[in-house]
Design an enzyme around this catalytic site. Structure first.
Site, mmCIF file in Angstrom:
data_model
loop_
_atom_site.group_PDB
_atom_site.id
_atom_site.type_symbol
_atom_site.label_atom_id
_atom_site.label_comp_id
_atom_site.label_asym_id
_atom_site.label_seq_id
_atom_site.Cartn_x
_atom_site.Cartn_y
_atom_site.Cartn_z
ATOM 1 N N GLU A 1 0.856 -1.198 0.000
ATOM 2 C CA GLU A 1 0.000 0.000 0.000
ATOM 3 C C GLU A 1 0.885 1.239 0.000
ATOM 4 O OE1 GLU A 1 -2.794 0.316 3.298
ATOM 5 O OE2 GLU A 1 -2.863 2.493 3.022
ATOM 6 N N ARG B 1 0.322 10.293 -0.090
ATOM 7 C CA ARG B 1 0.563 11.410 0.832
ATOM 8 C C ARG B 1 1.767 12.228 0.434
ATOM 9 N NH1 ARG B 1 0.013 8.167 6.540
ATOM 10 N NH2 ARG B 1 -1.839 7.024 5.882
ATOM 11 N N THR C 1 -4.579 5.974 1.312
ATOM 12 C CA THR C 1 -5.041 7.361 1.479
ATOM 13 C C THR C 1 -5.816 7.821 0.240
ATOM 14 O OG1 THR C 1 -2.882 7.668 2.591
ATOM 15 C CG2 THR C 1 -4.374 9.543 2.573
ATOM 16 N N LYS D 1 -11.348 -1.839 6.150
ATOM 17 C CA LYS D 1 -10.225 -1.468 7.027
ATOM 18 C C LYS D 1 -10.841 -0.873 8.301
ATOM 19 C CE LYS D 1 -6.853 2.335 7.023
ATOM 20 N NZ LYS D 1 -5.890 3.083 6.198
HETATM 21 C C1 3PG Z 1 -1.716 5.137 8.365
HETATM 22 O O1 3PG Z 1 -2.598 5.395 7.595
HETATM 23 O O2 3PG Z 1 -0.742 5.858 8.601
HETATM 24 C C2 3PG Z 1 -1.827 3.833 9.016
HETATM 25 O O3 3PG Z 1 -2.832 3.873 9.918
HETATM 26 C C3 3PG Z 1 -0.557 3.368 9.627
HETATM 27 O O4 3PG Z 1 -0.634 3.511 10.966
HETATM 28 P P1 3PG Z 1 0.608 3.034 11.828
HETATM 29 O O5 3PG Z 1 1.734 3.984 11.479
HETATM 30 O O6 3PG Z 1 0.144 3.209 13.237
HETATM 31 O O7 3PG Z 1 0.911 1.636 11.452
#
Ligand code: 3PG
Length: 214
Positions: free
Chosen positions: A47, A51, A75, A135
């Site tokens: 994934e 961002r 995202t 999710k």
């Molecule tokens: C995110 O979108 O950043 C995820 O939730 C990852 O979260 P984490 O850094 O706590 O694994």
């Protein structure tokens, strides 16, 4: 044997490995060595979060050079994101929340989506739009294992990928739940390992993640 995933489903995205790595890349040059390290460790569903300015180029690079990897976009928030990530070669999408518009955009374009939900109402909306692989985000902040146990009563047919605050240490507790298929997390790709181009460390983290069990 390696599956080819000609037409990928959200369920296959979740079932491939115990962990979907949440990846934030700032340098396109890191995309291919990172993907190779994760694949070498046994993690193929990647994934790449939308961002950073280079996220789409990272997806293109991985699609072109690491055929064993299955590139997904994270995202993903709206139809524009869906078009952008499809154009860049994404095979699945993950979103932090859910809107009917996003669900429709993915369905119309045939892009498997793991939509983010954190409440019963959001689950009901996603389910009524045909989404049953979801999710759970942000997992720890939204109630963690206890919340997923509570969801199992009314929503026993919904499958979750808890993400947000999951670690190698607490992942087995989530993976033991009957309504959890896999978890998502950024811990496989630590920022300092990326900064040091320590892909051996990332491969080891991936290998451990690939063997996580309840
Ligand atoms: C995110 O979108 O950043 C995820 O939730 C990852 O979260 P984490 O850094 O706590 O694994």
């Amino acid at each position: 044997m390696t599956q080819s995933f000609v037409s990928l489903t959200a369920k296959q995205v979740m079932q491939e490995a115990p962990v979907i790595p949440v990846i934030v890349l700032h340098d396109v040059a890191q995309a291919v060595p990172l993907a190779r390290a994760l694949v070498a460790g046994g993690i193929r569903m990647l994934e790449i979060t939308l961002r950073t300015a280079v996220a789409l180029d990272c997806m293109r690079a991985i699609r072109a050079e690491v055929p064993e990897a299955v590139v997904g976009a994270g995202t993903v928030c709206n139809a524009r994101d869906v078009d952008d990530c499809l154009e860049a070669g994404a095979r699945f999408a993950v979103s932090p929340g859910y809107t009917t518009q996003l669900g429709a955009a993915c369905r119309e374009r045939g892009l498997p989506l793991l939509p983010g939900v954190a409440t019963a109402s959001e689950i009901m909306q996603a389910q009524s739009d045909g989404y049953t692989e979801l999710k759970f985000f942000p997992a720890m902040q939204a109630g963690g294992v206890a919340m997923l146990k509570a969801f199992y009563g009314p929503f026993s047919h919904i499958h979750f990928c808890p993400t947000g605050g999951i670690t190698a240490q607490n992942a087995p507790e989530f993976l033991a739940l009957p309504n959890v298929v896999c978890v998502g997390g950024s811990w496989l790709v630590p920022a300092d390992a990326l900064a040091q181009a320590d892909f051996g460390r990332i491969e080891n983290l991936a290998r451990q993640a690939a063997h996580l069990a309840p």
